[in-house]
Design a protein around this motif. Sequence first.
Motif, PDB file in Angstrom:
ATOM      1  N   ARG A   2      -5.745 -31.034  10.243  1.00  0.00           N
ATOM      2  CA  ARG A   2      -6.930 -30.182  10.160  1.00  0.00           C
ATOM      3  C   ARG A   2      -8.051 -30.960   9.482  1.00  0.00           C
ATOM      4  NH1 ARG A   2      -4.632 -25.639   8.365  1.00  0.00           N
ATOM      5  NH2 ARG A   2      -4.519 -24.781  10.428  1.00  0.00           N
ATOM      6  N   MET A   3      -9.232 -30.912  10.114  1.00  0.00           N
ATOM      7  CA  MET A   3     -10.397 -31.633   9.598  1.00  0.00           C
ATOM      8  C   MET A   3     -11.573 -30.682   9.430  1.00  0.00           C
ATOM      9  SD  MET A   3      -9.375 -34.839   9.555  1.00  0.00           S
ATOM     10  CE  MET A   3     -10.871 -35.740   9.369  1.00  0.00           C
ATOM     11  N   LEU A   4     -12.386 -30.983   8.424  1.00  0.00           N
ATOM     12  CA  LEU A   4     -13.657 -30.305   8.256  1.00  0.00           C
ATOM     13  C   LEU A   4     -14.732 -31.259   8.749  1.00  0.00           C
ATOM     14  CD1 LEU A   4     -14.943 -28.265   5.317  1.00  0.00           C
ATOM     15  CD2 LEU A   4     -16.318 -30.166   6.145  1.00  0.00           C
ATOM     16  N   ALA A  38     -12.896 -22.615  13.299  1.00  0.00           N
ATOM     17  CA  ALA A  38     -13.975 -21.849  12.679  1.00  0.00           C
ATOM     18  C   ALA A  38     -15.231 -22.698  12.711  1.00  0.00           C
ATOM     19  CB  ALA A  38     -13.625 -21.493  11.241  1.00  0.00           C
ATOM     20  N   VAL A  39     -16.375 -22.026  12.773  1.00  0.00           N
ATOM     21  CA  VAL A  39     -17.664 -22.726  12.715  1.00  0.00           C
ATOM     22  C   VAL A  39     -18.660 -21.835  11.984  1.00  0.00           C
ATOM     23  CG1 VAL A  39     -18.381 -21.906  15.004  1.00  0.00           C
ATOM     24  CG2 VAL A  39     -19.451 -23.940  14.033  1.00  0.00           C
ATOM     25  N   TYR A  40     -19.430 -22.474  11.116  1.00  0.00           N
ATOM     26  CA  TYR A  40     -20.467 -21.783  10.357  1.00  0.00           C
ATOM     27  C   TYR A  40     -21.730 -22.631  10.415  1.00  0.00           C
ATOM     28  CZ  TYR A  40     -16.448 -19.287   8.602  1.00  0.00           C
ATOM     29  OH  TYR A  40     -15.300 -18.545   8.526  1.00  0.00           O
ATOM     30  N   PHE A  41     -22.843 -21.987  10.672  1.00  0.00           N
ATOM     31  CA  PHE A  41     -24.130 -22.674  10.682  1.00  0.00           C
ATOM     32  C   PHE A  41     -24.822 -22.377   9.361  1.00  0.00           C
ATOM     33  CE2 PHE A  41     -22.955 -22.169  15.078  1.00  0.00           C
ATOM     34  CZ  PHE A  41     -23.159 -23.451  15.565  1.00  0.00           C
ATOM     35  N   THR A  42     -25.433 -23.413   8.791  1.00  0.00           N
ATOM     36  CA  THR A  42     -26.003 -23.295   7.452  1.00  0.00           C
ATOM     37  C   THR A  42     -27.133 -24.301   7.281  1.00  0.00           C
ATOM     38  OG1 THR A  42     -25.441 -23.278   5.104  1.00  0.00           O
ATOM     39  CG2 THR A  42     -24.326 -24.931   6.454  1.00  0.00           C
ATOM     40  N   ALA A  50     -24.067 -27.499  10.331  1.00  0.00           N
ATOM     41  CA  ALA A  50     -22.902 -26.756  10.786  1.00  0.00           C
ATOM     42  C   ALA A  50     -21.681 -27.297  10.059  1.00  0.00           C
ATOM     43  CB  ALA A  50     -22.717 -26.898  12.295  1.00  0.00           C
ATOM     44  N   ILE A  51     -20.756 -26.400   9.794  1.00  0.00           N
ATOM     45  CA  ILE A  51     -19.471 -26.765   9.211  1.00  0.00           C
ATOM     46  C   ILE A  51     -18.412 -26.238  10.158  1.00  0.00           C
ATOM     47  CG2 ILE A  51     -17.900 -26.447   7.261  1.00  0.00           C
ATOM     48  CD1 ILE A  51     -20.489 -26.040   5.551  1.00  0.00           C
ATOM     49  N   LEU A  52     -17.552 -27.139  10.624  1.00  0.00           N
ATOM     50  CA  LEU A  52     -16.518 -26.767  11.581  1.00  0.00           C
ATOM     51  C   LEU A  52     -15.158 -27.142  11.036  1.00  0.00           C
ATOM     52  CD1 LEU A  52     -19.102 -28.061  13.248  1.00  0.00           C
ATOM     53  CD2 LEU A  52     -17.684 -27.478  15.177  1.00  0.00           C
ATOM     54  N   ILE A  53     -14.163 -26.330  11.326  1.00  0.00           N
ATOM     55  CA  ILE A  53     -12.768 -26.664  11.064  1.00  0.00           C
ATOM     56  C   ILE A  53     -12.138 -26.915  12.422  1.00  0.00           C
ATOM     57  CG2 ILE A  53     -10.552 -25.901  10.126  1.00  0.00           C
ATOM     58  CD1 ILE A  53     -12.721 -26.264   7.978  1.00  0.00           C
ATOM     59  N   VAL A  54     -11.566 -28.098  12.594  1.00  0.00           N
ATOM     60  CA  VAL A  54     -10.979 -28.489  13.876  1.00  0.00           C
ATOM     61  C   VAL A  54      -9.598 -29.090  13.653  1.00  0.00           C
ATOM     62  CG1 VAL A  54     -13.226 -28.923  14.958  1.00  0.00           C
ATOM     63  CG2 VAL A  54     -12.035 -30.779  13.809  1.00  0.00           C
ATOM     64  N   ASP A  55      -8.804 -29.092  14.696  1.00  0.00           N
ATOM     65  CA  ASP A  55      -7.510 -29.757  14.661  1.00  0.00           C
ATOM     66  C   ASP A  55      -7.679 -31.119  15.306  1.00  0.00           C
ATOM     67  OD1 ASP A  55      -4.724 -30.055  14.232  1.00  0.00           O
ATOM     68  OD2 ASP A  55      -4.382 -29.606  16.342  1.00  0.00           O
ATOM     69  N   LEU A  56      -7.259 -32.153  14.615  1.00  0.00           N
ATOM     70  CA  LEU A  56      -7.331 -33.519  15.132  1.00  0.00           C
ATOM     71  C   LEU A  56      -5.903 -34.002  15.349  1.00  0.00           C
ATOM     72  CD1 LEU A  56      -9.268 -35.864  15.825  1.00  0.00           C
ATOM     73  CD2 LEU A  56      -8.945 -36.668  13.495  1.00  0.00           C
ATOM     74  N   PRO A  57      -5.374 -33.823  16.558  1.00  0.00           N
ATOM     75  CA  PRO A  57      -3.980 -34.176  16.805  1.00  0.00           C
ATOM     76  C   PRO A  57      -3.724 -35.689  16.800  1.00  0.00           C
ATOM     77  CG  PRO A  57      -5.032 -33.486  18.848  1.00  0.00           C
ATOM     78  CD  PRO A  57      -6.024 -33.268  17.741  1.00  0.00           C
ATOM     79  N   ASP A  58      -4.792 -36.462  17.022  1.00  0.00           N
ATOM     80  CA  ASP A  58      -4.649 -37.910  17.144  1.00  0.00           C
ATOM     81  C   ASP A  58      -5.978 -38.538  16.719  1.00  0.00           C
ATOM     82  OD1 ASP A  58      -4.873 -40.535  18.332  1.00  0.00           O
ATOM     83  OD2 ASP A  58      -3.266 -40.017  19.708  1.00  0.00           O
ATOM     84  N   PRO A  59      -5.959 -39.578  15.885  1.00  0.00           N
ATOM     85  CA  PRO A  59      -7.213 -40.193  15.446  1.00  0.00           C
ATOM     86  C   PRO A  59      -8.102 -40.682  16.593  1.00  0.00           C
ATOM     87  CG  PRO A  59      -5.397 -41.011  14.124  1.00  0.00           C
ATOM     88  CD  PRO A  59      -4.793 -40.188  15.233  1.00  0.00           C
ATOM     89  N   SER A  60      -7.497 -40.991  17.734  1.00  0.00           N
ATOM     90  CA  SER A  60      -8.304 -41.450  18.868  1.00  0.00           C
ATOM     91  C   SER A  60      -9.201 -40.353  19.420  1.00  0.00           C
ATOM     92  CB  SER A  60      -7.396 -41.980  19.984  1.00  0.00           C
ATOM     93  OG  SER A  60      -6.678 -40.918  20.591  1.00  0.00           O
ATOM     94  N   LYS A  61      -8.992 -39.117  18.980  1.00  0.00           N
ATOM     95  CA  LYS A  61      -9.826 -37.987  19.426  1.00  0.00           C
ATOM     96  C   LYS A  61     -11.073 -37.815  18.561  1.00  0.00           C
ATOM     97  CE  LYS A  61      -6.803 -36.944  22.536  1.00  0.00           C
ATOM     98  NZ  LYS A  61      -6.984 -37.492  23.857  1.00  0.00           N
TER      99      LYS A  61
END
Length: 101
Positions: A2-4, A38-42, A50-61
């Motif tokens: 999980r990445m911000l 999740a995504v929040y605009f600020t 914008a602040i987003l929480i994303v799943d990064l399954p592989d660093p190449s992504k």
Amino acid sequence: MRMLLNVKIPHQPFNAAVKDGTAASKLSRILEATKPEAVYFTEQNGQRGAILIVDLPDPSKTPALAEPWFLTFQADVEFRVVMSPDDLKRAALDELGKKWS
């Protein structure tokens, strides 16, 4: 993992998109492609952000998460690894404390 994503959007490119009526469609396209949890605009230091929480399954992504912001809005993007409370529980902090004390 999980990445911000912390996105800082410069005024000029976003203002141009607002004025020509493409801001909403460009943001929608990015969000559809990156599928954030999740995504929040600020505001960030006087700029749009914008602040987003994303799943990064592989660093190449990583480029697939950043390039849409770079290329569409000339934005700055920062990445941070984040954990949920459950992730932190599995980190074995007590064991690490014993090992490194």
